[in-house]
Design a protein around this motif. Sequence first.
Motif, PDB file in Angstrom:
ATOM      1  N   HIS A   1       0.704  -1.217   0.000  1.00 37.49           N
ATOM      2  CA  HIS A   1       0.000   0.000   0.000  1.00 37.49           C
ATOM      3  C   HIS A   1       0.722   1.249   0.000  1.00 37.49           C
ATOM      4  O   HIS A   1       1.354   1.651  -0.733  1.00 37.49           O
ATOM      5  N   ASP A   2       0.288   1.745   0.885  1.00 38.79           N
ATOM      6  CA  ASP A   2       1.024   2.833   1.217  1.00 38.79           C
ATOM      7  C   ASP A   2       2.196   2.036   1.394  1.00 38.79           C
ATOM      8  O   ASP A   2       3.047   2.322   2.023  1.00 38.79           O
ATOM      9  N   SER A   3       1.839   0.880   0.752  1.00 41.98           N
ATOM     10  CA  SER A   3       2.846   0.019   0.835  1.00 41.98           C
ATOM     11  C   SER A   3       2.853  -1.209   0.209  1.00 41.98           C
ATOM     12  O   SER A   3       3.003  -1.907   0.318  1.00 41.98           O
ATOM     13  N   LEU A   4       3.024  -1.734  -0.217  1.00 39.15           N
ATOM     14  CA  LEU A   4       3.498  -2.696  -0.999  1.00 39.15           C
ATOM     15  C   LEU A   4       3.948  -1.992  -2.179  1.00 39.15           C
ATOM     16  O   LEU A   4       3.683  -2.389  -3.207  1.00 39.15           O
ATOM     17  N   THR A   5       4.507  -0.918  -2.117  1.00 40.99           N
ATOM     18  CA  THR A   5       4.958  -0.297  -3.305  1.00 40.99           C
ATOM     19  C   THR A   5       6.307  -0.780  -3.555  1.00 40.99           C
ATOM     20  O   THR A   5       7.235  -0.108  -3.280  1.00 40.99           O
TER      21      THR A   5
ATOM     22  N   ILE B   1       2.791  -2.946   5.632  1.00 39.80           N
ATOM     23  CA  ILE B   1       1.757  -1.913   5.553  1.00 39.80           C
ATOM     24  C   ILE B   1       1.967  -0.872   6.640  1.00 39.80           C
ATOM     25  O   ILE B   1       1.893   0.339   6.406  1.00 39.80           O
ATOM     26  N   SER B   2       2.242  -1.327   7.840  1.00 41.81           N
ATOM     27  CA  SER B   2       2.431  -0.415   8.965  1.00 41.81           C
ATOM     28  C   SER B   2       3.629   0.504   8.742  1.00 41.81           C
ATOM     29  O   SER B   2       3.581   1.698   9.066  1.00 41.81           O
ATOM     30  N   MET B   3       4.689  -0.032   8.165  1.00 43.90           N
ATOM     31  CA  MET B   3       5.874   0.788   7.941  1.00 43.90           C
ATOM     32  C   MET B   3       5.602   1.887   6.922  1.00 43.90           C
ATOM     33  O   MET B   3       6.013   3.039   7.101  1.00 43.90           O
ATOM     34  N   ILE B   4       4.902   1.561   5.856  1.00 42.93           N
ATOM     35  CA  ILE B   4       4.616   2.586   4.849  1.00 42.93           C
ATOM     36  C   ILE B   4       3.621   3.607   5.393  1.00 42.93           C
ATOM     37  O   ILE B   4       3.738   4.795   5.117  1.00 42.93           O
TER      38      ILE B   4
END
Length: 240
Positions: free
Chosen positions: A6-10, A120-123
């Motif tokens: 998402h905001d990470s898995l980018t 996800i949490s990191m992003i």
Amino acid sequence: MEQGLHDSLTNETFEADTPHPRKIYSLLTSSDIDEVTQLYMDVFLDDEPTSRAIAPDRIAAYQDALGYVLALAENGLSFIARDGESGGIAGFIFCFDLLDDPTSDGAPMAALSRHFPEAISMIDELEDMFLKRSGVEKGSVLHIYQIGVGRPYRGRGIATALIRQVLRHAGELGYRQVVTDCTSARSRRAFERCGFSGIGYLAYDAFSYNGVCFFQGLEGGISLMAKYVDPYPLDPSSED
């Protein structure tokens, strides 16, 4: 998953760019779902360092990924690259409007993101620190969420061509800015070649999840990148 979720898995997993003569770029559609989901799983479960650290159940994640990719096909913002000879999927770039949070309850991405809570949490933490959503209007900021290129096609300019396709499309739709999260130095360089600049950074060793430095030992970190959309469409055929 940069690369990510998402905001990470980018996550962007690809090599340096060199011209490749036969590749076809088009918007992601519902008819591409099965092929793209398979490539997506191959890229992010096998090649993305944060995903390898998390080691999710592949079968369960695949089922949720199908719904995620279908939702992306329906928003008309994501692109794929096809091999001009075999017709197979060579790469993809997943995008959404910044205000359409794909990890919110009920969204297709929410089901997939439960397999990657640490990434996800990191992003989310990185974007909360450096990306201000207050005052942003829908249709003004596009988020490049994930990008990936299949192993046989890396090093052929596909990654940068996909980024340029998105920039051109974003300009045509009236977006003023594009943002992305890069989980490696290689992906950051690819976005820099397309005019992106860093606006925030979070090292893997500096991130903790439930009090644990989950990604400790991974080199580097995640870079938040941004670019204002050019007033005129870019030519996606002009590669570095």
